[in-house]
Write an enzyme that holds these catalytic residues in place. Structure first.
Site, PDB file in Angstrom:
ATOM      1  N   GLY A 206       1.003  -1.129  -0.050  1.00 49.37           N
ATOM      2  CA  GLY A 206      -0.040  -0.100  -0.045  1.00 49.37           C
ATOM      3  C   GLY A 206       0.905   1.062   0.027  1.00 49.37           C
ATOM      4  N   SER A 207       0.401   2.362   0.622  1.00 54.62           N
ATOM      5  CA  SER A 207       0.911   3.659   0.492  1.00 54.62           C
ATOM      6  C   SER A 207       2.095   3.823   1.290  1.00 54.62           C
ATOM      7  CB  SER A 207      -0.098   4.760   0.871  1.00 54.62           C
ATOM      8  OG  SER A 207      -0.425   4.837   1.989  1.00 54.62           O
ATOM      9  N   ALA A 209       2.578   6.339   3.441  1.00 51.68           N
ATOM     10  CA  ALA A 209       2.110   6.970   4.538  1.00 51.68           C
ATOM     11  C   ALA A 209       1.568   5.804   5.704  1.00 51.68           C
ATOM     12  CB  ALA A 209       1.022   7.815   4.270  1.00 51.68           C
ATOM     13  N   ALA A 210       0.824   4.842   4.909  1.00 52.11           N
ATOM     14  CA  ALA A 210       0.282   3.729   5.703  1.00 52.11           C
ATOM     15  C   ALA A 210       1.524   2.802   6.326  1.00 52.11           C
ATOM     16  CB  ALA A 210      -0.490   2.900   4.972  1.00 52.11           C
ATOM     17  N   GLY A 211       2.792   2.438   5.401  1.00 54.50           N
ATOM     18  CA  GLY A 211       3.799   1.957   5.846  1.00 54.50           C
ATOM     19  C   GLY A 211       4.609   2.696   6.914  1.00 54.50           C
ATOM     20  N   GLU A 229       5.533  -3.341   1.148  1.00 51.81           N
ATOM     21  CA  GLU A 229       5.658  -2.822   0.070  1.00 51.81           C
ATOM     22  C   GLU A 229       4.985  -1.750  -0.555  1.00 51.81           C
ATOM     23  OE1 GLU A 229       5.631  -2.136  -3.534  1.00 51.81           O
ATOM     24  OE2 GLU A 229       4.035  -3.613  -3.784  1.00 51.81           O
ATOM     25  N   CYS A 263       2.227   0.983  -8.236  1.00 52.94           N
ATOM     26  CA  CYS A 263       3.289   1.542  -7.336  1.00 52.94           C
ATOM     27  C   CYS A 263       4.727   1.698  -7.954  1.00 52.94           C
ATOM     28  CB  CYS A 263       3.620   0.682  -5.916  1.00 52.94           C
ATOM     29  SG  CYS A 263       3.877  -1.009  -6.387  1.00 52.94           S
TER      30      CYS A 263
END
Length: 472
Positions: A206-207, A209-211, A229, A263
């Site tokens: 995902g993004s 920011a979430a990571g 990832e 991505c």
């Protein structure tokens, strides 16, 4: 979120609706996975391989139905979702091979007996899936985890719950033991409830920011292995390439495939100042004009469809406008696609040379051009990002590639091929805010099991002779 709905972004039709899992249900799913773990981990590896082969057979049989379902839920062209199903079934054989190569067993004889390397599963793996490849990408975590002996709790994106349900049905048809695979539907609240449980691994696509949020959440809990990832602000450099039309095809497939919702898509095109750069940009713009953006079941076959939702489209258009307001020059404007729903957007190209723009990924078919004076400047501009997922060079000069591959910081670096080029038998992951040095694809086996080194003697024997400094 309690009751929620998934809609076809190309039509607005309802694809799926249901209830989001509660914190109590999240806890129950993890408890079920925990209870199933010892038996699943202790089974002969051949049993787990057979289970995944059964899953593979179900995927192949249901591929046409599932490809159409993913197209309806994401808006992606049917040619692309058909390829996605092929990747999902192919992942099984690749994961079996990767396990043997990267996390198998080996034994060497020693003077005292033997030294053996084994790998053991972590336990309960939480898998959070994305919407852009809602089958292939979570499948890339789930299959190697199950092969390694982990049990799984999977929460699909709230944008693509139907795809998650179909995957769960396929795994159920493969006759996995109860609790080995568990499905939770819902949004952020459900995901947060899952991650508050005593899990052993988090596998997320995902993004950035979430990571970053997940890194902070688990910073003081090193027991949980994180495999992240994430996105990228990916550069594509074109330098010393004479055939502008050939270059244009590589640029288009880098920037606009999947409506820019990969991505690994190129977000930044870096070209030479002057006529050479102008020719590249003109050729790209000309080719983009020919791309068909339309509903997935249209005729003629579309190149790509809408963004995942009208909300996503509005956010992307706002980010694009902010760059224009900051001084970016519009080469090709975005906007609506005919009279189609608001999730559809036209591909855009803007020139940001000399403009201070955010180092952020625009998850849309928007390409930013930067012009530079030298190849060294091009490499510096390419590396001027906190991300490091993919990068590419298009050039007729192999010497440029030799310099580029030694200087660029990214996990996927391609030469005269689109930045979106990847393969299941190679690692896929990035540096910086694009990941945490645990690439997926071929290297997914690495984060699904941990190594155990054992030094073994066949019997108890006196080793007093090995002890130095004893009194007589």
């Amino acid at each position: 979120m309690s009751h929620f709905v998934s809609t076809d972004p190309a039509t607005g039709d309802t694809v799926w609706e249901g209830e989001a899992a509660s914190p109590v249900e999240a806890a129950a799913a993890v408890e079920a996975a925990r209870a199933a773990f010892p038996d699943w981990a202790d089974r002969p590896r051949g049993d787990r391989i057979e289970a995944m082969k059964r899953y593979q057979a179900v995927l192949k049989r249901r591929a046409p139905e599932m490809a159409e379902a993913i197209s309806r839920e994401t808006g992606k062209a049917l040619w692309e979702t058909t390829a996605e199903l092929g990747s999902m079934s192919g992942k099984v054989d690749l994961s079996i091979r990767a396990y043997d190569e990267r996390t198998g067993e080996r034994t060497a004889e020693t003077a005292f007996g033997s030294a053996t390397l084994r790998h053991r599963p972590h336990g309960v793996a939480a898998v959070l899936g994305p919407f852009n490849f809602p089958g292939h990408l979570p499948n890339g975590h789930i299959v190697p985890a199950l092969l390694a002996g982990d049990t799984v709790v999977f929460k699909p994106s709230e944008e693509t719950p139907h795809t998650g349900q179909l995957m769960a049905e396929c795994l159920a048809e493969a006759d996995l033991p109860d609790g080995v695979f568990n499905l939770l539907q819902g949004g952020r609240e459900t995901g947060a409830a899952l991650l508050d449980q005593p899990i052993d691994a988090l596998m997320f696509t995902g993004s950035g920011a979430a990571g970053a949020h997940f890194r902070r959440k688990f910073a003081d809990n090193p027991h949980v292995i994180l495999a992240l990832e994430l996105g990228g602000n990916n550069p594509l450099v074109v330098w010393d390439a004479a055939d502008a039309e050939a270059v244009a095809g590589i640029v288009v497939q880098s920037a606009f495939v999947t409506t820019g919702q990969r991505c690994s898509c190129a977000r930044r095109l870096i070209v030479a100042e002057g006529k050479a750069g102008d020719a590249i940009i003109e050729a790209v713009n000309t080719l983009v004009e020919r791309l068909i953006f339309a509903p997935w079941n249209s005729s003629p076959e579309p190149y790509a469809g809408p963004l995942i939702s009208e909300k996503a489209a509005n956010g992307a258009l706002s980010a694009l406008q902010a760059r224009i307001d900051a001084g970016a020059r519009v080469i090709r404007p975005s906007g609506p696609v005919g009279n189609l729903p608001g999730a559809f957007v036209q591909p855009a190209i803007i020139d940001v040379t000399g403009v201070d723009v955010p180092d952020e990924e625009m998850f849309a078919p928007f390409l930013s051009v930067t012009r530079v004076a030298s190849f060294e400047d091009a490499i510096a501009a390419a590396n001027a990002t906190r991300y490091g997922l993919s990068a590419g060079l298009v050039s007729d000069d192999p010497a440029n590639w030799d310099r580029f591959i030694r200087r660029i910081r990214a996990g996927v670096v391609n030469f005269n091929r689109p930045t979106t080029g990847a393969a299941g038998d190679m690692p896929f992951g990035g540096l910086g805010d694009s990941g945490n040095h645990r690439p997926s694809a071929w290297y997914a086996a690495d984060y699904c099991a941990y190594p155990v080194a054992s030094f073994e003697a066949p019997a108890v024997r006196n080793i007093e002779g090995e002890i130095k400094g004893l009194r007589g």
